[in-house]
Each structure stands twice: as structure tokens, then as C-alpha cells.
Design a protein around this motif. Structure first.
Motif, PDB file in Angstrom:
ATOM      1  N   ASN A 111       0.841  -1.194   0.000  1.00  0.00           N
ATOM      2  CA  ASN A 111       0.000   0.000   0.000  1.00  0.00           C
ATOM      3  C   ASN A 111       0.881   1.251   0.000  1.00  0.00           C
ATOM      4  OD1 ASN A 111      -2.307  -1.464   0.030  1.00  0.00           O
ATOM      5  ND2 ASN A 111      -2.611  -1.351   2.227  1.00  0.00           N
ATOM      6  N   LYS A 112       0.457   2.222  -0.786  1.00  0.00           N
ATOM      7  CA  LYS A 112       1.165   3.506  -0.833  1.00  0.00           C
ATOM      8  C   LYS A 112       0.111   4.596  -0.875  1.00  0.00           C
ATOM      9  CE  LYS A 112       4.565   6.156  -3.396  1.00  0.00           C
ATOM     10  NZ  LYS A 112       5.436   6.194  -4.569  1.00  0.00           N
ATOM     11  N   THR A 113       0.288   5.618  -0.038  1.00  0.00           N
ATOM     12  CA  THR A 113      -0.648   6.739  -0.009  1.00  0.00           C
ATOM     13  C   THR A 113      -0.080   7.855  -0.869  1.00  0.00           C
ATOM     14  OG1 THR A 113      -1.329   6.108   2.217  1.00  0.00           O
ATOM     15  CG2 THR A 113      -1.864   8.336   1.494  1.00  0.00           C
ATOM     16  N   ILE A 114      -0.895   8.320  -1.810  1.00  0.00           N
ATOM     17  CA  ILE A 114      -0.464   9.405  -2.696  1.00  0.00           C
ATOM     18  C   ILE A 114      -1.460  10.554  -2.585  1.00  0.00           C
ATOM     19  CG2 ILE A 114       0.723   7.897  -4.327  1.00  0.00           C
ATOM     20  CD1 ILE A 114      -1.725   8.151  -6.168  1.00  0.00           C
ATOM     21  N   GLN A 115      -1.036  11.725  -3.010  1.00  0.00           N
ATOM     22  CA  GLN A 115      -1.885  12.912  -3.026  1.00  0.00           C
ATOM     23  C   GLN A 115      -2.410  13.099  -4.447  1.00  0.00           C
ATOM     24  OE1 GLN A 115      -2.490  15.001  -0.357  1.00  0.00           O
ATOM     25  NE2 GLN A 115      -1.320  13.688   0.995  1.00  0.00           N
ATOM     26  N   VAL A 116      -3.715  13.130  -4.594  1.00  0.00           N
ATOM     27  CA  VAL A 116      -4.329  13.277  -5.907  1.00  0.00           C
ATOM     28  C   VAL A 116      -4.984  14.660  -5.983  1.00  0.00           C
ATOM     29  CG1 VAL A 116      -6.049  12.342  -7.487  1.00  0.00           C
ATOM     30  CG2 VAL A 116      -4.763  10.798  -6.015  1.00  0.00           C
ATOM     31  N   PRO A 117      -4.609  15.475  -7.001  1.00  0.00           N
ATOM     32  CA  PRO A 117      -5.241  16.793  -7.113  1.00  0.00           C
ATOM     33  C   PRO A 117      -6.698  16.676  -7.553  1.00  0.00           C
ATOM     34  CG  PRO A 117      -3.751  16.428  -8.953  1.00  0.00           C
ATOM     35  CD  PRO A 117      -3.618  15.249  -8.028  1.00  0.00           C
ATOM     36  N   GLN A 118      -7.540  17.515  -6.970  1.00  0.00           N
ATOM     37  CA  GLN A 118      -8.966  17.497  -7.287  1.00  0.00           C
ATOM     38  C   GLN A 118      -9.424  18.949  -7.454  1.00  0.00           C
ATOM     39  OE1 GLN A 118     -11.535  16.007  -4.144  1.00  0.00           O
ATOM     40  NE2 GLN A 118     -12.629  14.790  -5.639  1.00  0.00           N
ATOM     41  N   MET A 119      -9.955  19.254  -8.642  1.00  0.00           N
ATOM     42  CA  MET A 119     -10.408  20.620  -8.937  1.00  0.00           C
ATOM     43  C   MET A 119     -11.826  20.811  -8.403  1.00  0.00           C
ATOM     44  SD  MET A 119      -8.050  22.315 -10.453  1.00  0.00           S
ATOM     45  CE  MET A 119      -8.853  23.649 -11.289  1.00  0.00           C
ATOM     46  N   GLN A 120     -12.055  21.971  -7.780  1.00  0.00           N
ATOM     47  CA  GLN A 120     -13.369  22.312  -7.261  1.00  0.00           C
ATOM     48  C   GLN A 120     -13.668  23.760  -7.622  1.00  0.00           C
ATOM     49  OE1 GLN A 120     -13.260  21.604  -3.050  1.00  0.00           O
ATOM     50  NE2 GLN A 120     -14.926  20.168  -3.166  1.00  0.00           N
ATOM     51  N   THR A 121     -14.921  24.033  -7.914  1.00  0.00           N
ATOM     52  CA  THR A 121     -15.347  25.400  -8.166  1.00  0.00           C
ATOM     53  C   THR A 121     -16.015  25.915  -6.896  1.00  0.00           C
ATOM     54  OG1 THR A 121     -15.707  24.862 -10.476  1.00  0.00           O
ATOM     55  CG2 THR A 121     -16.737  26.849  -9.670  1.00  0.00           C
ATOM     56  N   MET A 122     -15.544  27.070  -6.411  1.00  0.00           N
ATOM     57  CA  MET A 122     -16.066  27.617  -5.161  1.00  0.00           C
ATOM     58  C   MET A 122     -16.503  29.056  -5.379  1.00  0.00           C
ATOM     59  SD  MET A 122     -13.273  26.273  -2.383  1.00  0.00           S
ATOM     60  CE  MET A 122     -14.205  26.911  -1.016  1.00  0.00           C
ATOM     61  N   ARG A 123     -17.503  29.455  -4.602  1.00  0.00           N
ATOM     62  CA  ARG A 123     -17.920  30.860  -4.577  1.00  0.00           C
ATOM     63  C   ARG A 123     -17.188  31.517  -3.420  1.00  0.00           C
ATOM     64  NH1 ARG A 123     -22.640  32.359  -7.233  1.00  0.00           N
ATOM     65  NH2 ARG A 123     -23.664  30.660  -8.314  1.00  0.00           N
ATOM     66  N   VAL A 124     -16.429  32.546  -3.750  1.00  0.00           N
ATOM     67  CA  VAL A 124     -15.614  33.215  -2.745  1.00  0.00           C
ATOM     68  C   VAL A 124     -16.133  34.644  -2.591  1.00  0.00           C
ATOM     69  CG1 VAL A 124     -13.270  33.970  -2.194  1.00  0.00           C
ATOM     70  CG2 VAL A 124     -13.633  31.823  -3.418  1.00  0.00           C
TER      71      VAL A 124
END
Length: 171
Positions: free
Chosen positions: A41-54
Motif C-alpha cells: 500500500n502507498k498513499t499518494i496525493q491526488v489533485p482534485q479541482m473544485q469550483t467555489m464561490r468566494v
């Protein structure tokens, strides 16, 4: 078995010897290192795009009106009775000025903060566990077979094939 050669004429108490060449298979056991794949097992960081109202603050120009006092001078005319010596009344026109306050409407501008929203793309990193292949070398027993030629000596007793007797004296 293939007869290769024989001891021609060699006899010992009625025995014959023959040498044969024979192929034999000899097993040999050896340890070899072979690759083996395992998964960890290996833990990796996966980028995830999100649209936010700021929330965003902008400055907006607003106009407003205000009144400014203005001093004006009004001129008035009035007739005033004058009595002369002769009983006669005459009128004299007299001009006088009176200050009067009026108001003038003016427009002013000011910057006012206003809250609005802005849509932004934000990248978050999510942890994900994957199976990573790991290759290691492990020992393994392996049998190999070698063919060898050996020479075999075979002894056998002579036996007469056809026995016959000849009449006459024996010696």
C-alpha cells in the motif's frame, strides 16, 4: 546400450567382459534467484479541482446630493410717505437690500464597499491509497538435468549354444 568394445580373448574362468557406453541423466539441484512481484500500500496525493464561490469586496462609486447654503441679496422697493410743509403727502420710493439664505443642491461622489461573490477554481489534494508493485529477488530451488556418458562393464558367463558330442575318447 551400445556395445563399444570388448576384451577380445580375455577369459577368466569362462567369463566374457564387454564395455558399453550408456547415456544417463543426472539430476542437479541448485538455488537460483528469481524476481517476485508483491504489492504494498502507498498513499499518494491526488489533485482534485473544485469550483467555489468566494466572497469579494469591491469599491463602488455612489452619488449623493446635499444642499449648500447660499447667501443672496434681495433688493426691495418701498414707498414711504413724506409730509412736506404744505400739508401734502407725497411718496418717496426707497430701495433697500435684504440678505436672504437659499440652498443650492449639489451632487457628491463617494466610494462605498460592496460585497459580491466570485467563482474561483480551487485545487484540493485528496489522499488515495494505491497498490504499488515491488519486485524483490527470492531464492528458488531448481532442478536441472545433465546427460552424461558413462562406460559400463558387463560380465557374463559363456554358455555353449549348441552342445554336441563327438564319438571317441575324451582327453
Amino acid at each position: 546400450m551400445v556395445a563399444c568394445w570388448s576384451y577380445g580373448g580375455y577369459q577368466q574362468q569362462g567369463l566374457d567382459r564387454q564395455v558399453y557406453t550408456e547415456n544417463i541423466t543426472v539430476p542437479t539441484q541448485q538455488t537460483v534467484m528469481v524476481p517476485q512481484t508483491t504489492y504494498q500500500n502507498k498513499t499518494i496525493q491526488v489533485p482534485q479541482m473544485q469550483t467555489m464561490r468566494v466572497p469579494k469586496q469591491i469599491m463602488e462609486t455612489q452619488s449623493y446630493q446635499y444642499q449648500v447654503p447660499k447667501m443672496e441679496i434681495e433688493t426691495h422697493t418701498a414707498e414711504r410717505p413724506i409730509t412736506t410743509m404744505v400739508p401734502q403727502t407725497t411718496y418717496e420710493t426707497q430701495t433697500y437690500q435684504v440678505p436672504r439664505t437659499t440652498y443650492v443642491t449639489q451632487t457628491g461622489y463617494q466610494q462605498v464597499p460592496r460585497m459580491t461573490e466570485e467563482i474561483q477554481n480551487v485545487t484540493n489534494y485528496v489522499q488515495q491509497t494505491i497498490q504499488e508493485p515491488v519486485q524483490t529477488m527470492v531464492p528458488q530451488m531448481q532442478m536441472s538435468y545433465q546427460t552424461q556418458q558413462i562406460q559400463k562393464v558387463v560380465e557374463y558367463a559363456r554358455t555353449p549354444v549348441n552342445q554336441y558330442t563327438v564319438p571317441g575318447p575324451t582327453y
